[in-house]
Design a protein around this motif. Structure first.
Motif, PDB file in Angstrom:
ATOM      1  N   UNK A  92     -11.215  -8.744  -2.077  1.00  0.00           N
ATOM      2  CA  UNK A  92     -11.957  -7.621  -1.490  1.00  0.00           C
ATOM      3  C   UNK A  92     -11.399  -6.258  -1.903  1.00  0.00           C
ATOM      4  N   UNK A  93     -10.514  -6.227  -2.902  1.00  0.00           N
ATOM      5  CA  UNK A  93      -9.941  -4.963  -3.383  1.00  0.00           C
ATOM      6  C   UNK A  93     -10.752  -4.430  -4.560  1.00  0.00           C
ATOM      7  N   UNK A  94     -10.685  -3.092  -4.741  1.00  0.00           N
ATOM      8  CA  UNK A  94     -11.396  -2.413  -5.824  1.00  0.00           C
ATOM      9  C   UNK A  94     -10.423  -1.530  -6.587  1.00  0.00           C
ATOM     10  N   UNK A 120      -2.874  -4.319   3.333  1.00  0.00           N
ATOM     11  CA  UNK A 120      -4.328  -4.327   3.516  1.00  0.00           C
ATOM     12  C   UNK A 120      -4.842  -2.951   3.936  1.00  0.00           C
ATOM     13  N   UNK A 121      -6.076  -2.684   3.554  1.00  0.00           N
ATOM     14  CA  UNK A 121      -6.788  -1.453   3.924  1.00  0.00           C
ATOM     15  C   UNK A 121      -6.076  -0.188   3.456  1.00  0.00           C
ATOM     16  N   UNK A 122      -5.400  -0.241   2.317  1.00  0.00           N
ATOM     17  CA  UNK A 122      -4.746   0.939   1.743  1.00  0.00           C
ATOM     18  C   UNK A 122      -5.750   1.660   0.853  1.00  0.00           C
ATOM     19  N   UNK A 123      -5.714   2.988   0.887  1.00  0.00           N
ATOM     20  CA  UNK A 123      -6.556   3.812   0.016  1.00  0.00           C
ATOM     21  C   UNK A 123      -5.649   4.700  -0.823  1.00  0.00           C
ATOM     22  N   UNK A 124      -5.756   4.570  -2.146  1.00  0.00           N
ATOM     23  CA  UNK A 124      -4.983   5.385  -3.082  1.00  0.00           C
ATOM     24  C   UNK A 124      -5.966   6.369  -3.717  1.00  0.00           C
ATOM     25  N   UNK A 167       1.193  -6.300  -6.090  1.00  0.00           N
ATOM     26  CA  UNK A 167       0.316  -7.008  -5.151  1.00  0.00           C
ATOM     27  C   UNK A 167      -0.620  -5.979  -4.521  1.00  0.00           C
ATOM     28  N   UNK A 168      -1.916  -6.159  -4.750  1.00  0.00           N
ATOM     29  CA  UNK A 168      -2.936  -5.278  -4.193  1.00  0.00           C
ATOM     30  C   UNK A 168      -3.646  -6.078  -3.096  1.00  0.00           C
ATOM     31  N   UNK A 169      -3.427  -5.673  -1.848  1.00  0.00           N
ATOM     32  CA  UNK A 169      -3.922  -6.431  -0.702  1.00  0.00           C
ATOM     33  C   UNK A 169      -5.419  -6.316  -0.471  1.00  0.00           C
ATOM     34  N   UNK A 170      -5.874  -7.034   0.541  1.00  0.00           N
ATOM     35  CA  UNK A 170      -7.292  -7.065   0.895  1.00  0.00           C
ATOM     36  C   UNK A 170      -7.787  -5.685   1.319  1.00  0.00           C
ATOM     37  N   UNK A 171      -9.003  -5.380   0.919  1.00  0.00           N
ATOM     38  CA  UNK A 171      -9.689  -4.139   1.302  1.00  0.00           C
ATOM     39  C   UNK A 171      -8.972  -2.885   0.817  1.00  0.00           C
ATOM     40  N   UNK A 175       6.466   0.329  -1.523  1.00  0.00           N
ATOM     41  CA  UNK A 175       5.842  -0.586  -0.560  1.00  0.00           C
ATOM     42  C   UNK A 175       5.022   0.250   0.414  1.00  0.00           C
ATOM     43  N   UNK A 176       3.710   0.007   0.439  1.00  0.00           N
ATOM     44  CA  UNK A 176       2.827   0.700   1.366  1.00  0.00           C
ATOM     45  C   UNK A 176       2.311  -0.316   2.369  1.00  0.00           C
ATOM     46  N   UNK A 177       2.552  -0.071   3.639  1.00  0.00           N
ATOM     47  CA  UNK A 177       2.148  -1.001   4.695  1.00  0.00           C
ATOM     48  C   UNK A 177       0.636  -0.905   4.938  1.00  0.00           C
ATOM     49  N   UNK A 178       0.166  -1.551   5.965  1.00  0.00           N
ATOM     50  CA  UNK A 178      -1.250  -1.616   6.287  1.00  0.00           C
ATOM     51  C   UNK A 178      -1.831  -0.246   6.642  1.00  0.00           C
ATOM     52  N   UNK A 179      -3.052  -0.013   6.189  1.00  0.00           N
ATOM     53  CA  UNK A 179      -3.855   1.174   6.519  1.00  0.00           C
ATOM     54  C   UNK A 179      -3.188   2.497   6.143  1.00  0.00           C
ATOM     55  N   UNK A 180      -2.521   2.526   5.002  1.00  0.00           N
ATOM     56  CA  UNK A 180      -1.935   3.766   4.498  1.00  0.00           C
ATOM     57  C   UNK A 180      -2.993   4.510   3.682  1.00  0.00           C
TER      58      UNK A 180
END
Length: 134
Positions: free
Chosen positions: A43-45, A78-82, A57-61, A93-98
């Motif tokens: 589910x990653x783009x 998960x749910x990270x936006x770069x 590692x590129x997590x979900x969403x 390391x970027x945790x969830x929803x960063x």
């Protein structure tokens, strides 16, 4: 059976073609570069012009915008936006929803806590990452 390619139309009418990454099945734009050893969740783009280094590692969403750079040995939760033209250094390391703003720079080895926001065009180091607001 899932499709091997997807095409999307952007707001300006441009059509962007994405292929499924062999390691994880995430969508990678044809004009992006993702190392084959990197895992990209289904589910990653990864958008055109973006580059993702090896053994990451590129997590979900997760969404990696155009011209962003994600260094090798990096983990995006998960749910990270770069954002566009942002740089995530090697081993970060970027945790969830960063949320990483456009043009921001996360230094090598930096750990960003869950739900943190890295403002656009700022630099974050291991010494300053604890100051980020959620």
């Amino acid at each position: 059976m899932r499709k091997r390619y997807e095409e999307l139309e952007t707001d300006d009418g441009t059509t962007v073609r994405y292929r499924r990454h062999d390691n994880g099945g995430g969508l990678v734009a044809m004009a992006a570069t993702v190392d084959p050893t990197t895992y990209v969740a289904e589910t990653a783009w990864v958008d055109p012009g973006a580059t993702v280094g090896g053994d990451s590692h590129i997590g979900a969403h997760v969404w990696v915008e155009p011209d962003a750079v994600v260094g090798p040995h990096t983990r995006l939760g998960t749910h990270v936006h770069v954002g566009r033209k942002a740089v995530i250094g090697a081993g970060a390391r970027l945790a969830t929803r960063v949320e990483v703003g456009a043009g921001a720079h996360v230094a090598d080895g930096t750990r960003i806590p869950a739900e943190a926001v890295v403002p656009a065009r700022t630099q974050v180091t291991p010494e300053t990452s604890h100051t980020l607001a959620a």
